[in-house]
Design an enzyme around this catalytic site. Structure first.
Site, short mmCIF file in Angstrom:
data_model
loop_
_atom_site.label_atom_id
_atom_site.label_comp_id
_atom_site.label_asym_id
_atom_site.label_seq_id
_atom_site.Cartn_x
_atom_site.Cartn_y
_atom_site.Cartn_z
CD GLU A 133 -1.38 -0.24 3.60
OE1 GLU A 133 -2.26 -1.06 3.84
OE2 GLU A 133 -1.21 0.79 4.25
CB CYS A 146 3.19 7.14 3.45
SG CYS A 146 3.84 5.89 4.54
CB CYS A 153 8.34 -6.00 7.74
SG CYS A 153 9.76 -5.14 8.44
CB CYS A 157 8.09 -3.41 15.44
SG CYS A 157 9.69 -3.08 14.70
CB CYS A 160 4.55 -2.59 13.45
SG CYS A 160 4.46 -2.38 11.65
N GLY A 231 7.48 -2.30 5.28
CA GLY A 231 8.83 -2.79 5.10
C GLY A 231 9.90 -1.95 5.73
CD GLU A 232 14.44 -0.93 8.26
OE1 GLU A 232 13.75 -0.60 9.23
OE2 GLU A 232 15.20 -0.13 7.67
CB SER A 263 11.15 5.75 8.61
OG SER A 263 10.94 5.23 9.91
CG LEU A 286 14.69 5.77 20.39
CD1 LEU A 286 15.95 4.99 20.09
CD2 LEU A 286 15.03 7.13 20.99
CG ASN A 364 -3.80 3.17 13.91
OD1 ASN A 364 -4.88 3.62 14.28
ND2 ASN A 364 -3.65 2.51 12.78
CB CYS A 407 -0.11 3.06 10.47
SG CYS A 407 0.80 3.55 9.05
N1 SAH Z 1 10.22 -0.07 8.85
C1 SAH Z 1 10.48 1.30 9.00
C2 SAH Z 1 9.52 2.20 8.25
C3 SAH Z 1 8.06 1.84 8.24
S1 SAH Z 1 7.12 1.98 9.71
C4 SAH Z 1 10.50 1.68 10.45
O1 SAH Z 1 10.10 0.87 11.27
O2 SAH Z 1 10.96 2.78 10.76
C5 SAH Z 1 6.89 3.72 9.93
C6 SAH Z 1 6.63 4.14 11.39
O3 SAH Z 1 5.32 3.74 11.85
C7 SAH Z 1 7.60 3.49 12.34
O4 SAH Z 1 8.07 4.42 13.27
C8 SAH Z 1 6.73 2.46 13.00
O5 SAH Z 1 7.31 2.05 14.18
C9 SAH Z 1 5.43 3.17 13.14
N2 SAH Z 1 4.26 2.30 13.40
C10 SAH Z 1 4.04 1.07 12.92
N3 SAH Z 1 2.87 0.57 13.38
C11 SAH Z 1 2.32 1.51 14.17
C12 SAH Z 1 1.10 1.60 14.94
N4 SAH Z 1 0.24 0.61 14.96
N5 SAH Z 1 0.86 2.74 15.61
C13 SAH Z 1 1.75 3.76 15.58
N6 SAH Z 1 2.92 3.73 14.89
C14 SAH Z 1 3.20 2.63 14.20
FE1 SF4 Z 2 9.06 -2.77 12.51
FE2 SF4 Z 2 8.95 -0.95 10.56
FE3 SF4 Z 2 8.88 -3.60 9.96
FE4 SF4 Z 2 6.80 -2.46 11.17
S1 SF4 Z 2 7.55 -2.01 9.13
S2 SF4 Z 2 7.74 -4.42 11.71
S3 SF4 Z 2 7.78 -0.92 12.47
S4 SF4 Z 2 10.58 -2.47 10.89
#
Ligand code: SAH
Ligand code: SF4
Length: 434
Positions: A133, A146, A153, A157, A160, A231-232, A263, A286, A364, A407
Site C-alpha cells: 500500500e 508514504c 517485513c 515490531c 506494528c 517494510g524496512e 525511516s 526509537l 494506532n 498508522c
Molecule cells: N520499517 C520502517 C519504516 C516503516 S514503519 C521503520 O520501522 O521505521 C513507519 C513508522 O510507523 C515506524 O516508526 C513504526 O514504528 C510506526 N508504526 C508502525 N505501526 C504503528 C502503529 N500501529 N501505531 C503507531 N505507529 C506505528
Molecule cells: Fe518494525 Fe517498521 Fe517492519 Fe513495522 S515495518 S515491523 S515498524 S521495521
C-alpha cells in the site's frame, strides 16, 4: 505500516516465530526487471545508462541508443508519459519499435480510497500479484506520500501490523519509484509541456533541475516523500537507493532530497551507507529508551542496541540543526510513556549531542495488538517534558481513520478545512469510489 484488511491472510504468521536478521541482508534478492509474459521489458525503475544498454542490445548503435535513452528517460520520469506515442521528439517510425519491445509500467491499483480528511490510500499490486500500500496525506503547506519498500517485513515490531506479516519480497526500484509516479498520475501532477518542476525547492548539487514552468496540480501538490510504508527500507537498500536516485534526479522526478525522509527501525550497519549514497533525511523508530522495553517492542534492538543506534545517528552525514534526525516514538500505555521515559529520552539525545526532533505517535490499535494507546493527558505530559528540554516534540494527529489509513507514520497535524474544500473532497471521494 498498518496494511489494509484486504491483504491476503496467508501473508500473516505469528510474530514470535520471526528471526532477527543479522549483519547480512537476509532477504531474497529481487529480479532486476520483472519478466513479463509478453517478453517486453518494463523501463520503469531503470536508470538512463541501463536504458541505453537495453536499447543497444535491441539493435540500436551505441550513439543512437544513448541519445534515445536520454529522450525516453526524460519522457518517462520527468513528464510521466505512459505511451511511447506521446514522446513527440522521437521519430514516428521509432515509436512502434519501442512499443513492440518495451512497456511503461505502473503498479496495478486494486483499490483507491479517499478519506473525509483528504487522505488517500491505495492498495497496489505487483505484476506477480503481491499487494502493498501507499498513502498520500495532504496538509496546508505540503503533501506527503508514504511509500512502501517491501511487501511485508522481516522484522516484527510488536506494535506494528506489518510486523505480523512475513516478508513476501523486496519491492523493485520500478515498484518503488512507480508508487511516486502513480501518485503523480492520480493527482494530475506531471509538468505540462514545456513546464518543469516549479514549486519544489530543488537545490541538489547534482541536479539539473530547472526552476520555471508549472504543474497541472489540483491544488494538493505532492511535495514530500517518506519511506514509511510497509517494510524496512534499509533491508532493501539497493532498490530503495536506486529508486530514490530517480526521484531525486533533476531530469527525473526532481524532488529535493531535503523533502525525502527514510525511516529505519535501526539497521545500524546500513545507516552510514544510507547517508553517503542516498543522503535523504533520516527518521529512526526509537520507540523506547531502555534495553528491556526496546528489546520487546522493536526486537532488532537485540542485535543493534540503543547506544550503537544513537552513535550511528551522531555519525549520520548531513545531520545538522537545519536537517534534524527525527525520532519516532509510539505512545504505548504503561510501556514507554512515563515521565522517566521522557527524561531518559532527553538524556540520550543530549548525551549523543544529536540534532533531533521527536515525533510522538499515538499508537494506532489493530485487532490482536498487545498494547493500548497512552491517554491524551499522558501524551501531552510526555510532550511537555521533552519540549521543556528544548527538543521539538509534536504529537501526530491521526489521519484517514475512516479509511483505515492511519498508522504510525501516517499522522500529520490535522488542518481545518473550508466548506468548499470539504465539498470538493466529498466529490472526489465519490469519483474515486464510483
Ligand atoms: N520499517 C520502517 C519504516 C516503516 S514503519 C521503520 O520501522 O521505521 C513507519 C513508522 O510507523 C515506524 O516508526 C513504526 O514504528 C510506526 N508504526 C508502525 N505501526 C504503528 C502503529 N500501529 N501505531 C503507531 N505507529 C506505528
Ligand atoms: Fe518494525 Fe517498521 Fe517492519 Fe513495522 S515495518 S515491523 S515498524 S521495521
Amino acid at each position: 505500516m498498518r496494511e489494509m484488511q484486504t491483504i491476503s491472510e496467508n501473508t500473516r504468521q505469528p510474530a514470535a516465530h520471526m528471526p532477527i536478521p543479522g549483519h547480512i541482508d537476509p532477504v531474497p534478492v529481487p529480479r532486476e526487471v520483472t519478466p513479463r509474459e509478453d517478453g517486453k521489458i518494463d523501463l520503469i525503475g531503470l536508470p538512463r545508462k541501463q536504458i541505453a544498454d537495453i536499447f543497444a542490445e535491441a539493435g540500436l548503435d551505441a550513439k543512437a541508443a544513448k541519445l534515445r535513452a536520454k529522450q525516453v528517460y526524460h519522457w518517462l520520469y520527468h513528464r510521466g508519459v505512459t505511451e511511447f506515442e506521446a514522446m513527440t521528439d522521437i521519430a514516428k517510425t521509432m515509436r512502434p519499435w519501442l512499443a513492440e519491445r518495451f512497456v511503461i509500467g505502473r503498479p496495478e491499483i486494486v483499490e483507491a480510497q479517499v478519506s473525509n480528511d483528504g487522505t488517500r490510500k491505495w492498495l497496489l499490486r505487483t505484476a506477480d500479484k503481491h499487494d502493498f500500500e501507499m498513502v498520500f496525506i495532504p496538509d496546508a503547506d505540503r503533501g506527503t506520500l508514504c511509500v512502501s519498500s517491501q511487501v511485508g517485513c522481516t522484522l516484527n515490531c510488536r506494535f506494528c501490523h506489518t510486523g505480523t506479516m512475513r516478508l513476501v519480497r523486496n519491492l523493485t526500484p520500478g515498484e518503488i519509484v512507480g508508487q511516486v509516479m502513480l501518485a503523480r498520475d492520480s493527482l494530475g501532477e506531471w509538468p505540462k509541456a514545456g513546464g518543469t518542476m516549479a514549486g519544489l525547492d530543488f537545490d541538489d548539487d547534482d541536479s539539473e533541475a530547472e526552476d520555471d514552468g508549472m504543474y497541472t496540480a489540483d491544488g494538493r501538490l505532492l511535495t514530500n516523500i517518506v519511506m514509511m510504508g510497509m517494510g524496512e527500507p534499509l533491508y532493501n537498500f539497493d532498490n530503495v537507493r536506486d529508486a530514490l536516485k530517480l526521484v531525486m534526479d533533476g531530469d527525473g522526478l526532481a524532488l529535493s532530497k531535503r523533502r525525502i525522509t527514510l525511516s529505519t527501525s535501526g539497521v545500524v550497519p546500513m545507516m552510514a551507507r544510507a547517508g553517503a549514497e542516498i543522503g535523504v533525511n533520516l527518521a529512526v523508530s526509537l520507540h523506547a529508551v531502555t534495553k528491556e522495553v526496546r528489546d520487546e517492542i522493536v526486537p532488532i534492538n537485540r542485535k543493534y542496541g540503543i547506544d550503537e543506534l544513537l552513535q550511528a545517528c551522531a555519525d549520520y552525514p548531513g545531520a545538522s540543526n537545519a536537517r534534524r534526525i527525527t525520532f519516532e516514538y509510539v505512545m504505548l500505555k504503561d510501556k514507554n510513556d512515563s515521565d522517566d521515559d521522557a527524561r531518559e529520552l532527553i538524556r540520550l539525545i543530549k548525551q549523543y549531542n544529536l540534532p533531533a526532533k521527536v515525533n510522538l505517535i499515538p499508537f494506532n490499535p489493530w485487532d490482536g495488538a498487545a498494547y493500548e494507546c497512552s491517554t491524551p493527558e499522558r501524551i501531552k505530559r510526555f510532550a511537555e517534558i521533552v519540549f521543556a528540554a528544548g527538543i521539538s516534540a509534536p504529537v501526530r494527529t491521526p489521519r484517514g481513520r475512516d479509511i483505515d489509513a492511519a498508522c504510525g507514520q501516517l499522522k500529520t497535524s490535522a488542518e481545518k478545512k473550508s466548506r468548499a474544500e470539504l465539498d470538493r473532497l466529498a466529490e472526489e471521494k465519490q469519483a474515486a469510489l464510483g
